[in-house]
Design a protein around this motif. Structure first.
Motif, PDB file in Angstrom:
ATOM      1  N   ASP A 179       0.812  -1.221   0.000  1.00  0.00           N
ATOM      2  CA  ASP A 179       0.000   0.000   0.000  1.00  0.00           C
ATOM      3  C   ASP A 179       0.841   1.265   0.000  1.00  0.00           C
ATOM      4  O   ASP A 179       0.450   2.275  -0.601  1.00  0.00           O
ATOM      5  CB  ASP A 179      -0.924   0.019   1.227  1.00  0.00           C
ATOM      6  N   THR A 180       1.981   1.236   0.683  1.00  0.00           N
ATOM      7  CA  THR A 180       2.761   2.462   0.882  1.00  0.00           C
ATOM      8  C   THR A 180       4.095   2.480   0.152  1.00  0.00           C
ATOM      9  O   THR A 180       4.715   3.537   0.032  1.00  0.00           O
ATOM     10  CB  THR A 180       3.039   2.678   2.377  1.00  0.00           C
ATOM     11  N   GLY A 181       4.557   1.314  -0.299  1.00  0.00           N
ATOM     12  CA  GLY A 181       5.864   1.250  -0.932  1.00  0.00           C
ATOM     13  C   GLY A 181       7.016   1.253   0.051  1.00  0.00           C
ATOM     14  O   GLY A 181       8.189   1.280  -0.342  1.00  0.00           O
ATOM     15  N   GLU A 182       6.720   1.174   1.341  1.00  0.00           N
ATOM     16  CA  GLU A 182       7.779   1.219   2.341  1.00  0.00           C
ATOM     17  C   GLU A 182       8.518  -0.109   2.417  1.00  0.00           C
ATOM     18  O   GLU A 182       8.060  -1.137   1.912  1.00  0.00           O
ATOM     19  CB  GLU A 182       7.204   1.581   3.703  1.00  0.00           C
ATOM     20  N   SER A 183       9.675  -0.085   3.059  1.00  0.00           N
ATOM     21  CA  SER A 183      10.518  -1.273   3.152  1.00  0.00           C
ATOM     22  C   SER A 183       9.967  -2.248   4.184  1.00  0.00           C
ATOM     23  O   SER A 183       9.113  -1.903   5.013  1.00  0.00           O
ATOM     24  CB  SER A 183      11.940  -0.876   3.556  1.00  0.00           C
ATOM     25  N   TYR A 184      10.492  -3.467   4.141  1.00  0.00           N
ATOM     26  CA  TYR A 184      10.122  -4.484   5.122  1.00  0.00           C
ATOM     27  C   TYR A 184      10.421  -4.002   6.535  1.00  0.00           C
ATOM     28  O   TYR A 184       9.600  -4.171   7.448  1.00  0.00           O
ATOM     29  CB  TYR A 184      10.879  -5.777   4.822  1.00  0.00           C
ATOM     30  N   GLU A 185      11.591  -3.415   6.732  1.00  0.00           N
ATOM     31  CA  GLU A 185      11.995  -2.993   8.069  1.00  0.00           C
ATOM     32  C   GLU A 185      11.032  -1.954   8.643  1.00  0.00           C
ATOM     33  O   GLU A 185      10.648  -2.021   9.815  1.00  0.00           O
ATOM     34  CB  GLU A 185      13.414  -2.423   8.035  1.00  0.00           C
ATOM     35  N   ILE A 186      10.621  -0.992   7.823  1.00  0.00           N
ATOM     36  CA  ILE A 186       9.698   0.045   8.296  1.00  0.00           C
ATOM     37  C   ILE A 186       8.323  -0.548   8.577  1.00  0.00           C
ATOM     38  O   ILE A 186       7.675  -0.228   9.583  1.00  0.00           O
ATOM     39  CB  ILE A 186       9.611   1.188   7.274  1.00  0.00           C
ATOM     40  N   ALA A 187       7.871  -1.426   7.688  1.00  0.00           N
ATOM     41  CA  ALA A 187       6.562  -2.055   7.888  1.00  0.00           C
ATOM     42  C   ALA A 187       6.551  -2.908   9.151  1.00  0.00           C
ATOM     43  O   ALA A 187       5.548  -2.946   9.879  1.00  0.00           O
ATOM     44  CB  ALA A 187       6.196  -2.899   6.676  1.00  0.00           C
ATOM     45  N   VAL A 239      11.886 -10.216   1.458  1.00  0.00           N
ATOM     46  CA  VAL A 239      11.000  -9.552   0.497  1.00  0.00           C
ATOM     47  C   VAL A 239      11.313  -8.056   0.495  1.00  0.00           C
ATOM     48  O   VAL A 239      11.345  -7.412   1.549  1.00  0.00           O
ATOM     49  CB  VAL A 239       9.518  -9.783   0.854  1.00  0.00           C
ATOM     50  N   THR A 240      11.538  -7.498  -0.682  1.00  0.00           N
ATOM     51  CA  THR A 240      11.910  -6.093  -0.814  1.00  0.00           C
ATOM     52  C   THR A 240      10.801  -5.292  -1.486  1.00  0.00           C
ATOM     53  O   THR A 240       9.868  -5.850  -2.077  1.00  0.00           O
ATOM     54  CB  THR A 240      13.185  -5.947  -1.652  1.00  0.00           C
ATOM     55  N   SER A 241      10.936  -3.984  -1.408  1.00  0.00           N
ATOM     56  CA  SER A 241      10.000  -3.112  -2.119  1.00  0.00           C
ATOM     57  C   SER A 241      10.042  -3.382  -3.615  1.00  0.00           C
ATOM     58  O   SER A 241       9.020  -3.287  -4.308  1.00  0.00           O
ATOM     59  CB  SER A 241      10.334  -1.644  -1.834  1.00  0.00           C
ATOM     60  N   ALA A 242      11.236  -3.735  -4.124  1.00  0.00           N
ATOM     61  CA  ALA A 242      11.361  -4.060  -5.546  1.00  0.00           C
ATOM     62  C   ALA A 242      10.549  -5.306  -5.899  1.00  0.00           C
ATOM     63  O   ALA A 242       9.947  -5.385  -6.978  1.00  0.00           O
ATOM     64  CB  ALA A 242      12.837  -4.269  -5.912  1.00  0.00           C
ATOM     65  N   ASP A 243      10.513  -6.285  -4.991  1.00  0.00           N
ATOM     66  CA  ASP A 243       9.693  -7.482  -5.226  1.00  0.00           C
ATOM     67  C   ASP A 243       8.211  -7.116  -5.305  1.00  0.00           C
ATOM     68  O   ASP A 243       7.470  -7.638  -6.141  1.00  0.00           O
ATOM     69  CB  ASP A 243       9.899  -8.497  -4.094  1.00  0.00           C
TER      70      ASP A 243
END
Length: 446
Positions: A179-187, A239-243
């Protein structure tokens, strides 16, 4: 052990011992009190809570003091306790406590997925030997009715596949990333702040929780004993934002799925070539139009495919005190009814004894992103690597150019081992600077 009353006589109460009074246990206690009259009507006899075992009684002022005990072993051994409800978690001493209860014929209701995935056979055998009930609806997907539909409503059908979003923490994180495009760590930090993730989220984000649930689902669905160690497991930490963006570009979303299915075929002509069970947990790109793709936030959903019934989906809150307590009470009512009626519920069904197919022999598809040199012949070299492994390419496209050239490929279905070997081969090519993303894709995306 029966509570069947003589004609005209009042049935004796079904007496309950509770192990654990935490988030779920406290809700069970509350609901037993608030719904006393309705539960009595549904069961045909009163449900009477007679003991609650906890570690620190002073932490539970809401529980009448005369019910509290720190001696769980004495509770489960009491001859006057008809049903033991286990909500304390863990493997030991929980396993021994429940075995004690079952061996003397008491019914058991548990929400302990880890125990069932690790030690289920011992519990099933003890229940069978004593003709006692063992119910565990709350062990998978919280309040969602799932175990009973699988082993009772669909008992006359043949289940081919069970797909599940069975961990709310990971689904919340992946939904936030999408939904936000944020990284795994931030999520993950946001999930922790909101209480969806534990201070130590390892069991959730590394897939252990989902793998235990997959083992239970596969065991029930395919009449075969499947343990947690039989379940292939990958978490969502890589899992990355690019994925997430790559999935969106091919009309997919990324979900952590528990996938349990009957598979056929295999190497050679021996037993491996026949029908088997595959149970695995890993991130997967699923088409946006699949029902599971619409499940966001901390919700759970399980999608069942059966030969006669077709496709069914079960959806709802997969955790939380009150929702999970609802499933526990549903089991408790069923066990109590059986006691009042002088019968018992469904036994473990493991007659099929299907072999477990390792992940390497399971057919799947891969989505692969490569940073490559932008020069003639690179695509041919990459295609040759796939061909040598016996893997065909469904789609390929190039993004960017020069130092930012990227090849994105989606394969046709092939054995997972062949696809994994292809990825290893790609990392050795001079024209491939880096394999930036590898993820399984549901179905053939050609």
């Amino acid at each position: 052990m029966t509570h069947a009353a003589q004609p005209g006589a009042e049935p004796s109460p079904v007496r309950i011992g509770l192990l654990g009074a935490g988030v779920v246990g406290s809700q069970v206690i509350r609901l037993l009190a608030e719904q006393r009259a309705e539960l009595t009507a549904r069961v045909g006899a009163p449900l009477e809570l007679v003991a609650v075992a906890v570690r620190r009684p002073h932490k539970h002022p809401e529980v009448p003091a005369d019910l509290l005990t720190t001696d769980g072993a004495a509770l489960v051994a009491r001859a006057d306790v008809d049903v033991v409800v286990e909500l304390m978690g863990g493997i030991e001493p929980t396993k021994d406590l429940l075995l004690t209860a079952l061996r003397r014929g008491a019914g058991v209701v548990t929400a302990n997925k880890a125990l069932l995935a690790e030690e289920g056979p011992a519990l099933y055998e003890a229940a069978d030997a004593a003709h006692a009930d063992l119910y565990f609806e709350a062990a998978v997907a919280g309040a969602i009715p799932l175990i009973r539909p699988l082993r009772e409503s669909l008992a006359g059908d043949r289940i081919s596949r069970i797909l599940g979003i069975v961990n709310g923490t990971t689904n919340f994180i992946l939904s936030a990333m999408s939904d936000t495009g944020e990284s795994y760590e931030i999520a993950l930090k946001e999930a922790t702040r909101l209480g969806y993730a534990e201070a130590d989220p390892t069991a959730d984000v590394d897939g252990f929780d989902a793998a235990a649930k997959a083992a239970i689902l596969a065991s029930v669905g395919f009449h075969t004993r499947v343990g947690a160690s039989d379940v292939y497991r990958e978490g969502i930490g890589s899992v990355t934002s690019a994925d997430i963006r790559a999935a969106d570009e091919i009309g997919c979303v990324v979900k952590l799925l528990a996938i349990c299915e009957r598979v056929t075929g295999g190497p050679g002509d021996g037993p491996a070539a026949g029908e088997a069970v595959s149970a695995r947990v890993h991130p997967v790109m699923i088409p946006r139009n699949h029902p599971l793709a619409q499940v966001d936030g901390a919700y759970n959903a399980v999608y069942v495919e059966a030969e006669a019934a077709g496709r069914l989906m079960f959806y709802g809150p997969g955790a939380g005190g009150a929702p999970t307590a609802s499933a526990v009470l549903g089991d408790l009512v069923a066990v109590a009814r059986n006691l009042v009626g002088g019968g018992r519920g469904p036994r473990e069904s493991a007659y099929a004894e299907l072999p477990i197919r390792p992940i390497g022999e399971v057919p799947t598809s891969y989505h692969i992103s490569l940073d490559v040199d932008d020069r003639p012949g690179v695509l041919a070299t990459v295609a040759t690597a796939f061909a040598e492994a016996g893997v065909s390419i469904a789609t390929v496209r190039q993004q960017g150019g020069g130092d930012d050239a990227t090849l994105v490929l989606v394969t046709h279905t092939a054995a997972d081992a062949a696809l994994s070997a292809t990825v290893d081969r790609l990392t050795e090519l001079d024209s491939v600077r880096q394999v930036t993303s590898v993820m399984r894709v549901m179905g053939d995306m050609s």
